[in-house]
Enzyme design. Structure first.
Site, PDB file in Angstrom:
ATOM      1  N   TYR A 238      -1.873  68.087  -7.994  1.00 38.84           N
ATOM      2  CA  TYR A 238      -2.952  67.934  -7.002  1.00 38.84           C
ATOM      3  C   TYR A 238      -2.863  69.013  -5.932  1.00 38.84           C
ATOM      4  O   TYR A 238      -3.806  69.776  -5.711  1.00 38.84           O
ATOM      5  CB  TYR A 238      -2.877  66.534  -6.373  1.00 38.84           C
ATOM      6  CG  TYR A 238      -3.738  66.368  -5.147  1.00 38.84           C
ATOM      7  CD1 TYR A 238      -5.122  66.516  -5.219  1.00 38.84           C
ATOM      8  CD2 TYR A 238      -3.172  66.065  -3.912  1.00 38.84           C
ATOM      9  CE1 TYR A 238      -5.915  66.362  -4.086  1.00 38.84           C
ATOM     10  CE2 TYR A 238      -3.950  65.906  -2.781  1.00 38.84           C
ATOM     11  CZ  TYR A 238      -5.318  66.058  -2.869  1.00 38.84           C
ATOM     12  OH  TYR A 238      -6.109  65.911  -1.745  1.00 38.84           O
ATOM     13  N   LYS A 242      -5.377  72.278  -5.563  1.00 40.76           N
ATOM     14  CA  LYS A 242      -6.141  72.392  -4.309  1.00 40.76           C
ATOM     15  C   LYS A 242      -5.836  73.723  -3.629  1.00 40.76           C
ATOM     16  O   LYS A 242      -6.727  74.342  -3.028  1.00 40.76           O
ATOM     17  CB  LYS A 242      -5.811  71.227  -3.372  1.00 40.76           C
ATOM     18  CG  LYS A 242      -6.355  69.890  -3.824  1.00 40.76           C
ATOM     19  CD  LYS A 242      -7.863  69.838  -3.874  1.00 40.76           C
ATOM     20  CE  LYS A 242      -8.488  69.688  -2.500  1.00 40.76           C
ATOM     21  NZ  LYS A 242      -9.959  69.501  -2.583  1.00 40.76           N
TER      22      LYS A 242
END
Length: 494
Positions: A238, A242
């Site tokens: 994640y 990102k």
């Protein structure tokens, strides 16, 4: 920075395209804008769907029907439905496709002509998401939204929601600065996004050639994401993807006005539209509710380190204020929205409040009986936590396994149930270790400057758009807002 006089007034007659509107944070963002500025021209809400009818159905079911919108419903009464039909439009699309998958030509032309602001809130926030999916949504998806933004005729602002943990597994003060293309937390600075995409395609091709089951393919892609993230210094796929998303939009923005919001651990609303609203298990909530259910009798976490939790409504307020402040400014602005610098909360407070709350208001088990909890013990290192879990849970579990084998599987169901619970706790501990043992703080000098600009500008609705973490009383938030919100909106218990 633009002069901040009336934030709500600045949203009047604006058209905003919002991605990720079925997600937790974006829902609150949509509700906020509609409530504080009913004269917004239109919100175009991108929904992953095959057609307009499916998009509207999904929007109604997953967004508008939520209790989050009860204050807005009360404001408009019988006119609520007509108000929404005028102000919002569900757009069938897909961020994995060019032009965001918007197939209807005239609708696409309308959006490009009319939209003033784009808010990219879409993301897959699962820490161990399949690498191919996380790359496609968090990294490439952000770049596709930026490409679409360049085709919008009068766009004044591109707002992108990232995460503070793009900093990776580092310690010390994390600054509000851009991530350069290829920059990595471990200092290697050799990240090649195109090479990562080729790697994913190669791995998928090999898995498919072997004819593996879908579950095995998913497990392999999750493992690949975690492996690649940690090799560069990020805790999970994640934060890794990102960070790549920030790199890509930073490279392709050109003269686009860009604001990047980096929130920390987002949890239940503090006050707006009402205290305690939350949806699903967030980062800290999973650990807290496992304790409330009696599954977890200790908390991993260093009492000397802050756990950077931020209420969701404060993140939304920062989003609104920053996009108003920097409208039409062809530069990039980055804001950390967290609490570790201004008002840190210790793990010990989280744990102590959990004990007091669930002692007074215990959860109910499947049998309807109250679940009792003991005062949790805090383990200040993951090694100590694992030793505790091994001695008190895993070793007895292995004894039960041997007994079960010797007694012809009479304890088979019990062994399977206890193994599942043990594995779940260890999974949570491994997944959240980088957050509960994070040895750093997030500098929010830019965010503090924005708060000061609000005060200096005499903003009429300063309280309505407050995102100053110094106002949070952590004990009161945990006992009266956060934990009751988890019980009511996640556990569905009253």
């Amino acid at each position: 920075m633009a002069t901040l006089n009336s934030i709500a007034q600045s949203l009047k007659n604006k058209s905003i395209l919002i991605t990720g509107c079925t997600g937790f944070l974006a829902k609150i963002f949509v509700e906020k804008i509609l409530r504080v500025q009913p004269q917004v021209t239109r919100l175009y809400l991108l929904v992953r769907a095959s057609d307009a009818k499916s998009a509207k159905h999904r929007l109604d079911k997953q967004v508008i029907s939520k209790e989050l919108f009860r204050v807005l419903k009360d404001m408009h009464g019988d006119g609520f439905d007509s108000f929404l039909s005028e102000k919002i439009r569900a757009i069938a699309g897909d961020m994995a496709m060019e032009d965001l998958g918007i197939q209807e030509f005239h609708l696409k032309e309308e959006i490009m002509k009319e939209v003033d602001i784009i808010a990219n809130v879409a993301a897959t926030t699962t820490f161990d998401e399949r690498y191919d999916i996380a790359l496609d949504i968090n990294a490439l998806g952000a770049d596709r939204v930026m490409a679409f933004a360049h085709r919008c005729h009068k766009l004044q602002m591109f707002l992108h929601v990232s995460t503070a943990y793009v900093c990776g597994s580092k310690s010390g003060a994390m600054l509000e600065k851009p991530i350069r293309m290829g920059e990595t937390p471990n200092g290697q600075n050799n990240l090649d996004i195109e090479a990562e995409l080729r790697l994913v395609k190669k791995e998928l091709k090999e898995l498919q050639a072997r004819g593996v089951e879908k579950t095995e393919e998913t497990a392999a892609m999750k493992e690949l994401g975690l492996k690649r993230a940690r090799s560069f210094g990020w805790p999970n796929s994640y934060a890794f993807t990102k960070a790549m998303g920030e790199m890509l939009i930073g490279e392709s923005k050109r003269d686009m006005p860009l604001v990047i919001i980096r929130p920390t651990i987002i949890e239940a609303t503090l006050a707006d539209p009402f205290p305690g609203w939350i949806e699903g298990f967030r980062t800290a909530g999973s650990i807290i509710m496992s304790y409330g259910k009696g599954r977890l009798k200790c908390f991993p976490g260093n009492v000397n380190l802050p756990l950077d939790v931020i209420p969701a409504d404060m993140v939304v307020n920062a989003m609104v204020v920053s996009m108003v402040a920097h409208s039409r400014q062809s530069a990039s602005f980055i804001y950390h929205v967290g609490t570790s610098k201004q008002n840190p909360v210790r793990t010990s407070i989280i744990a102590d409040c959990a004990y007091r709350y669930f002692s007074r208001s215990p959860l109910k088990g499947k049998d309807g009986k109250a679940i009792s909890v003991r005062k949790p013990f805090l383990y200040t290192s993951m090694d100590d936590f694992k030793k505790y879990m091994n001695f008190y849970y895993n070793m007895p579990l292995q004894g039960l396994r041997l007994a079960n084998l010797a007694l012809f599987n009479i304890y088979g169901r019990l062994y399977a149930d206890l193994t599942r619970k043990y594995n779940f706790i260890m999974y949570l501990a491994e997944l959240y270790e980088p957050y509960v043992f994070f040895d750093g703080s997030f500098d929010d000098s830019n965010a503090e400057g924005l708060r000061m600009a609000m005060k200096a500008g005499g903003v009429e609705e300063a309280g309505l758009f407050d995102f100053d973490p110094k106002c949070i009383n952590w004990e009161e938030y945990c006992m009266k807002v956060y934990y009751p919100g988890l019980v009511r909106y996640v556990m569905m218990q009253k």
